[in-house]
Design an enzyme around this catalytic site. Structure first.
Site, PDB file in Angstrom:
ATOM      1  N   ASP A 108       0.865  -1.165   0.000  1.00 47.31           N
ATOM      2  CA  ASP A 108       0.000   0.000   0.000  1.00 47.31           C
ATOM      3  C   ASP A 108       0.912   1.228   0.000  1.00 47.31           C
ATOM      4  O   ASP A 108       1.894   1.273   0.741  1.00 47.31           O
ATOM      5  CB  ASP A 108      -0.840  -0.017   1.284  1.00 47.31           C
ATOM      6  CG  ASP A 108      -2.272   0.388   1.033  1.00 47.31           C
ATOM      7  OD1 ASP A 108      -2.484   1.532   0.606  1.00 47.31           O
ATOM      8  OD2 ASP A 108      -3.168  -0.432   1.293  1.00 47.31           O
ATOM      9  N   ASP A 217      -3.141   4.643  -2.219  1.00 43.83           N
ATOM     10  CA  ASP A 217      -4.249   5.167  -1.422  1.00 43.83           C
ATOM     11  C   ASP A 217      -4.694   6.546  -1.923  1.00 43.83           C
ATOM     12  O   ASP A 217      -3.850   7.427  -2.138  1.00 43.83           O
ATOM     13  CB  ASP A 217      -3.748   5.274   0.029  1.00 43.83           C
ATOM     14  CG  ASP A 217      -4.858   5.536   1.014  1.00 43.83           C
ATOM     15  OD1 ASP A 217      -5.725   4.671   1.152  1.00 43.83           O
ATOM     16  OD2 ASP A 217      -4.842   6.611   1.641  1.00 43.83           O
ATOM     17  N   GLU A 276      -6.314   3.837  -5.940  1.00 39.43           N
ATOM     18  CA  GLU A 276      -7.629   3.916  -5.292  1.00 39.43           C
ATOM     19  C   GLU A 276      -8.189   5.298  -5.611  1.00 39.43           C
ATOM     20  O   GLU A 276      -7.532   6.299  -5.351  1.00 39.43           O
ATOM     21  CB  GLU A 276      -7.494   3.731  -3.780  1.00 39.43           C
ATOM     22  CG  GLU A 276      -8.848   3.615  -3.109  1.00 39.43           C
ATOM     23  CD  GLU A 276      -8.912   4.184  -1.693  1.00 39.43           C
ATOM     24  OE1 GLU A 276      -9.804   3.794  -0.948  1.00 39.43           O
ATOM     25  OE2 GLU A 276      -8.074   5.043  -1.331  1.00 39.43           O
ATOM     26  N   HIS A 350     -11.106  -3.281   3.396  1.00 34.91           N
ATOM     27  CA  HIS A 350     -11.103  -2.916   4.814  1.00 34.91           C
ATOM     28  C   HIS A 350     -11.922  -1.657   5.111  1.00 34.91           C
ATOM     29  O   HIS A 350     -12.007  -1.242   6.262  1.00 34.91           O
ATOM     30  CB  HIS A 350      -9.656  -2.702   5.257  1.00 34.91           C
ATOM     31  CG  HIS A 350      -9.032  -1.549   4.542  1.00 34.91           C
ATOM     32  ND1 HIS A 350      -8.743  -1.590   3.188  1.00 34.91           N
ATOM     33  CD2 HIS A 350      -8.681  -0.316   4.949  1.00 34.91           C
ATOM     34  CE1 HIS A 350      -8.246  -0.432   2.808  1.00 34.91           C
ATOM     35  NE2 HIS A 350      -8.191   0.363   3.865  1.00 34.91           N
ATOM     36  N   ASP A 351     -12.491  -1.026   4.076  1.00 31.48           N
ATOM     37  CA  ASP A 351     -13.289   0.192   4.270  1.00 31.48           C
ATOM     38  C   ASP A 351     -14.782  -0.059   4.088  1.00 31.48           C
ATOM     39  O   ASP A 351     -15.563   0.894   4.090  1.00 31.48           O
ATOM     40  CB  ASP A 351     -12.886   1.267   3.246  1.00 31.48           C
ATOM     41  CG  ASP A 351     -11.486   1.798   3.475  1.00 31.48           C
ATOM     42  OD1 ASP A 351     -11.004   1.749   4.627  1.00 31.48           O
ATOM     43  OD2 ASP A 351     -10.875   2.280   2.501  1.00 31.48           O
TER      44      ASP A 351
END
Ligand code: TEU
Length: 603
Positions: A108, A217, A276, A350-351
């Site tokens: 990430d 991210d 993302e 995870h969100d």
């Protein structure tokens, strides 16, 4: 199909990879580790498991040094590992063990912002004349109130706490810094070429160490409209702070920065460049980033599907229909084929809350069927497939009302509950609506420890250790060990378990890449309110065609095959077992509740 010179179906490792996302705090601890957190050693110990499932690439959420204000999405040192996860040597070991199994690691990359504990920010805030002052976004107060208190430069709200300003006042230098997510995550100033150089250095550091690419991210937030205007009053005039998305999402210099990143770093490696990109649905903007000839990224996470139940902010509810869900998926399947881009196929991370709870039915009666239905859909869509830890066993949200508010650990949920309690202290209806939002939408649901077995702590950490976050109460029935061991035919009418079904579906995808990864896509049921049926056609001359039929409802449905299609055989289904009779091959396909099927079409 795509135009003649399209590269859509030209093979690349990152197109056909099956990428498994690990949330490191909750994936796997290692024996003797007393922290209650997952670890890099723990991840390495599960590589055989991932290989057996059918995974090629592991993407881990951030494991860098971090105060964990936002679970590692606040990085204090990009070139070191947080002691709660292990050491750089552990990561080297992980990379080596992955390579031995012909697998890869994706990291990430969180570079829209750093932690407020990063050395760069500590320098930046130390004085107005520090050389790193301009590495972050500092502004003078808009005005000073009669009582002497300052007003932030504009009305933008924090993304993870919309009751608060995105600007944070620094007493020492008398200026505000921008922290779009939380005050602990100051935004970097990408206008400054030194910042960009520093980011390229970080990327080279990891690529040289052996990682195979990055999930970047909120990469579409790095360029802000330089005048920093006030946001419109989307949440209504009663709210002092408002979502400022239109001024920092896909900002004026985004594509320049991504092109530069490609030239300076990505073009020098055969790396995965995955962005993302929340808050953007505009086709041209998306294609600029992922068009095969754009020279920016390989693919992005488009938020259409996971935003389906969001009104204007994520922590809120909005009704949605299966027809809308189908339209979103079909739109991006078609667009990338027609315009030579590339899709990501994901439904969890995870969100987000768990997919079986959100898009199917997570009751004890239907959880397994719903999870398998989603597995069938995910593994038959075009693009690069992502599986989130626990999705393969059909992990679900906490049962409604089961968790007290204190059980939620995510900063977004904590801020949300604080806001609800402040605004609606005397309004029981609004308070219970707030709880409902948490039960349905909180990011916490996807962050609980992975359920490996029925042992204490679900086998996530040693029995005497308390995990950092509570284990879901269903771990004795929903876990990897039982789902891997169960022999078909024993106690479930000969059906595969959710895990075994995922494994089978992944194998099917891998065996027919030219159909499911690279093939053409045609929706066969756009108007049907419950059934999603589509045809996938091979990208090579074999002419192979497959039909996928998915009943997204808890009622029986009938799907009638279009005239031109005739079935050769059914291949996979979530009701198919040794004991149930095979479905007839006729025109009318009668579907059970949440039933999904794929079959080969006669040529
Ligand atoms: O998320 C970005 C993001 O915008 C959302 O998915 C976010 O969870 C949602 O808007 C909240 O309502 C990324 C990370 O995936 C997330 O975990 C981080 O909190 C965030 O960036 C900040 O780094």
């Amino acid at each position: 199909m795509a135009s003649q010179d399209s590269t859509y179906a030209s093979p690349k490792w990152w197109k056909e990879a099956i990428i498994y996302q690990v949330y490191p705090s909750s994936f796997q601890s290692h024996p003797g580790n007393t922290t209650g957190w997952g670890s890099v050693k723990g991840i390495t110990s599960r590589l055989d498991y991932l290989k057996e499932l059918g995974v090629d690439v592991l993407w881990t959420s951030p494991i860098y040094k971090s105060p964990q204000a936002d679970m590692g999405y606040d990085i204090a040192d990009y070139e070191d590992i947080d002691p709660c996860y292990g050491t750089l040597a552990d990561v080297d070991d992980l990379i080596r063990e992955l390579k031995r199994r012909d697998m890869r690691l994706v990291m990430d990359l969180v570079v829209n912002h750093t932690s407020n504990q990063h050395a760069w920010f500590l320098e930046s805030k130390s004085s107005k004349t520090n050389p790193k002052r301009d590495w972050y976004i500092w502004k003078a107060p808009k005005s000073i109130n009669p009582d002497g208190s300052p007003e932030p430069p504009n009305n933008w709200a924090q993304i993870l706490g919309e009751a608060n300003s995105a600007w944070n006042y620094d007493q020492v230098t008398g200026e505000y810094y921008l922290g779009l997510f939380t005050p602990d995550q100051p935004d970097l100033n990408w206008e400054n070429p030194e910042v960009r150089e520093a980011v390229w250095d970080v990327m080279h550091f990891w690529l040289k160490r052996g990682v195979s690419g990055f999930r970047m991210d909120v990469i579409n937030l790095i360029s802000k409209v330089p005048s920093y205007p006030d946001a419109p009053l989307i949440l209504g005039p009663g709210h002092k702070y408002q979502p400022g998305q239109q001024f920092f999402v896909n900002g004026p210099k985004l594509h320049d920065y991504l092109t530069e990143m490609n030239r300076q770093v990505l073009s020098k490696y055969d790396a995965l460049a995955l962005g993302e990109m929340p808050f953007i649905y505009d086709e041209d903007e998306i294609l600029k980033a992922v068009g095969a000839r754009s020279g920016e990224l390989n693919m992005i996470f488009i938020f259409g599907l996971v935003d389906i139940d969001n009104p204007n902010v994520r922590m809120a509810l909005k009704p949605w229909t299966v027809r809308e869900m189908k339209a979103i998926i079909t739109r991006w399947q078609r667009t990338m084929i027609e315009k030579d881009g590339w899709n990501t196929v994901f439904i969890e991370n995870h969100d987000q809350p768990r997919s079986v709870s959100r898009y199917a039915d997570d009751s004890d009666e239907w959880r397994d069927k719903g999870a398998k239905l989603l597995a069938l859909m995910q593994t038959t869509l075009g693009g690069t497939l992502f599986v989130y830890q626990g999705e393969e066993i059909g992990m679900r949200n906490a049962r409604s009302g089961e968790w007290p508010p204190e059980a939620f650990r995510d900063v977004e949920t904590i801020n949300y509950w604080k806001k609800v309690q402040t605004l609606y202290a005397n309004d029981p209806d609004m308070l219970s609506l707030g709880r409902k939002v948490m039960d349905m939408k909180a990011r916490d649901h996807a962050r609980t420890p992975m359920q490996w077995s029925a042992a204490p702590n679900a086998g996530f950490c040693d029995p005497e250790v308390t995990p950092w976050m509570r284990v879901m109460s269903d771990y004795k029935t929903v876990n990897v060990e039982s789902q891997m061991q169960q022999q078909s035919g024993e106690d479930s009418d000969g059906e595969l378990t959710t895990w075994q079904f995922w494994q089978r579906c992944l194998k099917n995808r891998a065996e027919h890449k030219e159909v499911f990864v690279y093939g053409d896509f045609h929706d066969q049921s756009p108007a049907d309110p419950n059934v999603y049926a589509y045809i996938r056609t091979s990208s090579v001359d074999s002419g192979d065609r497959w039909l996928v039929v998915l009943n997204f409802s808890g009622q029986k449905q009938r799907f009638v095959l279009p005239e031109a299609l005739e079935l050769e055989s059914w291949a996979l289904g979530n009701y198919v077992s040794e004991k149930t009779p095979r479905k007839p091959l006729g025109r009318a396909v009668d579907l059970q509740e949440w039933e999904g099927l794929i079959g080969k079409v006669r040529r």
